[in-house]
Motif scaffolding. Structure first.
Motif, PDB file in Angstrom:
ATOM      1  N   LEU A   6       0.857  -1.177   0.000  1.00 49.02           N
ATOM      2  CA  LEU A   6       0.000   0.000   0.000  1.00 49.02           C
ATOM      3  C   LEU A   6       0.894   1.227   0.000  1.00 49.02           C
ATOM      4  N   GLY A   7       0.941   1.909  -1.138  1.00 48.78           N
ATOM      5  CA  GLY A   7       1.753   3.115  -1.266  1.00 48.78           C
ATOM      6  C   GLY A   7       0.899   4.353  -1.070  1.00 48.78           C
ATOM      7  N   ILE A   8       1.367   5.261  -0.223  1.00 51.55           N
ATOM      8  CA  ILE A   8       0.667   6.526   0.032  1.00 51.55           C
ATOM      9  C   ILE A   8       1.604   7.673  -0.312  1.00 51.55           C
ATOM     10  N   CYS A  79       5.287   8.337   1.377  1.00 53.11           N
ATOM     11  CA  CYS A  79       6.114   9.492   1.020  1.00 53.11           C
ATOM     12  C   CYS A  79       5.253  10.739   1.183  1.00 53.11           C
ATOM     13  N   THR A  80       5.879  11.829   1.551  1.00 51.54           N
ATOM     14  CA  THR A  80       5.131  13.023   1.919  1.00 51.54           C
ATOM     15  C   THR A  80       5.803  14.286   1.397  1.00 51.54           C
ATOM     16  N   GLN A  81       4.994  15.350   1.342  1.00 45.32           N
ATOM     17  CA  GLN A  81       5.564  16.677   1.141  1.00 45.32           C
ATOM     18  C   GLN A  81       6.557  16.938   2.276  1.00 45.32           C
ATOM     19  N   ARG A  82       7.594  17.711   1.975  1.00 42.19           N
ATOM     20  CA  ARG A  82       8.653  17.913   2.959  1.00 42.19           C
ATOM     21  C   ARG A  82       8.601  19.317   3.546  1.00 42.19           C
ATOM     22  N   ALA A  83       9.183  19.445   4.739  1.00 41.59           N
ATOM     23  CA  ALA A  83       9.386  20.742   5.393  1.00 41.59           C
ATOM     24  C   ALA A  83       8.083  21.433   5.763  1.00 41.59           C
ATOM     25  N   THR A  84       6.965  20.723   5.715  1.00 41.02           N
ATOM     26  CA  THR A  84       5.710  21.222   6.277  1.00 41.02           C
ATOM     27  C   THR A  84       5.666  20.776   7.730  1.00 41.02           C
ATOM     28  N   ALA A  85       5.506  21.722   8.650  1.00 38.05           N
ATOM     29  CA  ALA A  85       5.676  21.449  10.075  1.00 38.05           C
ATOM     30  C   ALA A  85       4.336  21.417  10.803  1.00 38.05           C
ATOM     31  N   MET A 235       9.581   8.317   3.220  1.00 35.82           N
ATOM     32  CA  MET A 235      10.498   9.173   2.471  1.00 35.82           C
ATOM     33  C   MET A 235       9.869  10.533   2.185  1.00 35.82           C
ATOM     34  N   GLY A 236      10.726  11.505   1.932  1.00 36.80           N
ATOM     35  CA  GLY A 236      10.263  12.723   1.294  1.00 36.80           C
ATOM     36  C   GLY A 236       9.893  12.426  -0.142  1.00 36.80           C
ATOM     37  N   ASP A 237       8.887  13.122  -0.649  1.00 37.42           N
ATOM     38  CA  ASP A 237       8.333  12.746  -1.956  1.00 37.42           C
ATOM     39  C   ASP A 237       9.332  12.862  -3.097  1.00 37.42           C
ATOM     40  N   GLN A 238      10.135  13.913  -3.117  1.00 35.15           N
ATOM     41  CA  GLN A 238      11.075  14.062  -4.233  1.00 35.15           C
ATOM     42  C   GLN A 238      12.193  13.022  -4.189  1.00 35.15           C
ATOM     43  N   HIS A 239      12.552  12.595  -3.016  1.00 38.65           N
ATOM     44  CA  HIS A 239      13.568  11.559  -2.877  1.00 38.65           C
ATOM     45  C   HIS A 239      13.035  10.214  -3.377  1.00 38.65           C
ATOM     46  N   ALA A 240      11.779   9.954  -3.081  1.00 41.42           N
ATOM     47  CA  ALA A 240      11.160   8.745  -3.612  1.00 41.42           C
ATOM     48  C   ALA A 240      11.141   8.774  -5.132  1.00 41.42           C
ATOM     49  N   SER A 241      10.939   9.959  -5.695  1.00 36.19           N
ATOM     50  CA  SER A 241      10.940  10.086  -7.152  1.00 36.19           C
ATOM     51  C   SER A 241      12.313   9.805  -7.748  1.00 36.19           C
ATOM     52  N   LEU A 242      13.387  10.165  -7.015  1.00 30.56           N
ATOM     53  CA  LEU A 242      14.727   9.832  -7.490  1.00 30.56           C
ATOM     54  C   LEU A 242      14.827   8.341  -7.801  1.00 30.56           C
TER      55      LEU A 242
END
Length: 495
Positions: A6-8, A79-85, A235-242
């Motif tokens: 299950l990927g989110i 994986c998620t958006q990053r740096a949102t606190a 993971m952070g989303d952009q890193h997962a995209s790498l």
């Protein structure tokens, strides 16, 4: 598809879930939009409870499909958006303030006063400068007005918040790739820089514990999702995209078109030299697995997909992003009108958080079709600036760029991007799920579904390729004209 993960993918404007099977492909993708609130020109916020509820909603839909299809779910990847606190009350589980989104720049002026002393220190330690946002500074300001003991306060990024809830409040952690985007993460030591916490007034004991991206994040709460499986990668989303886009050896690059557009290239097991030479090109942990980090370079254009959303949903000039792309595709390129998509400031090639968007050169002859072409080309120019900056920092021109994300569906955008960069652009198959699949590939590798991410990535079908059509001379002239227009649009540098 006998077994699946299950990927989110919880992004800045929406949450997506799908089942990634043993062949590396996705089942149907289930999506729910997320509200973004602007209470002022520098404020960008979201509701943490909506993030959680929408994530559970789409996850349940994907799990229902898996049940109907006879797929056994063996793990969850996130994986998620990053740096949102996010700050929350550990006792009640309720947020203590709206989430402050990574595009928020309310503390840019205060951070700028720290930059002279701290930029050289942070570039060397963390791979990034002070910048225009700091989740730790934001949290420190919010804590000043809270009358709660430290034991009641939870703090972290979106992955921290979701994992804490999805595990029934059992796991409090932040993955390395999300931590590096928070700032204050020591790249080569995998620990927080407490001296930076002191500089912004943040209590170090509230920082979320650090974890590898493929660490043991606990098991899902069956009461929330109906299944109890390990959370095998975060993971952070952009890193997962790498990973999903195949940037798996040093120098390989990818581009993800979402709310903003991120360009990344893998640097290898050591941070590269030359970091900080170009504004906005950061050194990050590409991913961290098994106690070892792979480092990456990244730059981004903050308003690309969000610029189209502004034009369609807020300004209502066009019906949809798809309409803008379709209108642009039938219109020849011109150089009389220009769209500068700096709606949330500029980061690359120069940092200018106070920069604003511009639409210039309009006349009574401007049509909706020509305006659409101007918008698409403006976004493509801005993204090309980041491609050139990453290529320069990595020390070699990028010879091929694999592209994903929702906005990658635009043929007009990718054709212009190829023309302006001079680099062939490959739109990967199922590009909208690149981040989701990358997280699942790391989780599946940990669990033994695949020998390595490279194995499953190599099994995916090749995508559409957009070749550059401009001559080198024409490209040079057009890009120079863009630089002149961009420079003229920027506010004057303070004396």
């Amino acid at each position: 598809m006998r077994r699946g993960i299950l990927g989110i993918d919880e992004g800045s404007t929406g949450t997506r879930a799908a089942i990634v099977g043993e062949d590396g492909a996705c089942g149907p993708s289930f999506y729910a939009p997320i509200d973004v609130v602007h209470r002022g020109p520098t404020h960008v916020e979201q509701d943490p409870m909506q993030l959680l509820h929408k994530t559970i909603e789409v996850a349940r839909q994907a799990l229902a499909w898996a049940g109907d299809s006879g797929v056994e779910i063996v793990a969850l990847s996130l994986c998620t958006q990053r740096a949102t606190a996010i700050l929350w009350d550990r006792l009640t589980g309720q947020p203590l303030a709206p989430a402050v989104v990574w595009q928020d720049s309310r503390y840019a002026e205060e951070l700028a006063r720290l930059a002279a002393d701290w930029d050289p220190i942070l570039w060397a330690r963390t791979g990034r400068p002070v910048g225009t946002r700091s989740p730790f500074l934001w949290a420190a300001r919010r804590l000043e007005s809270l009358d709660l003991p430290a034991s009641r306060i939870g703090f972290g990024s979106v992955d921290t918040w979701l994992v804490w809830n999805l595990t029934g409040r059992a796991t409090h952690a932040i993955s390395a790739t999300n931590a590096v985007a928070f700032g204050g993460y020591l790249l080569t030591e995998h620990r927080w820089d407490t001296s930076w916490f002191d500089a912004v007034g943040f209590p170090a004991e509230l920082a979320p514990p650090l974890a590898d991206d493929d660490a043991d994040y606990g098991r899902t709460d069956a009461g929330l999702l109906g299944i109890e499986v390990p959370i095998a990668a975060v993971m952070g989303d952009q890193h997962a995209s790498l990973i999903a886009l195949g940037a798996l050896t040093p120098g390989e690059a990818m581009c993800v078109h979402g709310t903003g557009t991120f360009v990344g290239a893998l640097a290898g097991p050591r941070p590269p030299t030359g970091i900080g030479a170009i504004d906005g090109v950061l050194c990050l942990v590409g991913w961290r697995a098994g106690g070892h980090s792979q480092f990456s370079l990244e730059a981004y254009t903050s308003t690309t997909g969000s610029a189209l959303r502004w034009l369609t949903e807020d300004m209502r000039i066009f019906a949809s992003a798809a309409e803008i792309s379709a209108l642009a595709a039938g219109q020849p390129r011109g150089d009389e009108s220009w769209f500068i998509p700096n709606l949330a400031g500029l980061r690359t090639p120069v940092q200018a958080p106070e920069a604003r968007g511009h639409l210039i050169g309009l006349s009574l002859g401007t049509t909706r079709e020509s305006l659409a072409r101007t918008v698409i080309d403006g976004i493509a120019h801005a993204v090309s600036d980041t491609v050139e900056a990453v290529g320069s920092t990595v020390g070699r021109p990028l010879a091929h760029l694999r592209v994903g994300g929702g906005l990658a569906a635009s043929d007009a955008l990718l054709a212009s991007q190829a023309d302006f960069t001079g680099v062939p652009i490959e739109r990967v198959t199922d590009s909208a799920t690149a981040s989701l699949r990358g997280g699942a590939y790391l989780a599946g590798t940990r669990l033994g579904l695949w020998d390595s991410p490279a194995q499953v990535v190599g099994d995916q079908k090749p995508g559409d390729v957009f070749e550059p059509r401009l001559s080198p001379a024409d490209r040079h002239d057009l890009r120079q004209r863009w630089r002149d227009v961009l420079t003229a649009s920027l506010p004057p540098t303070p004396v």
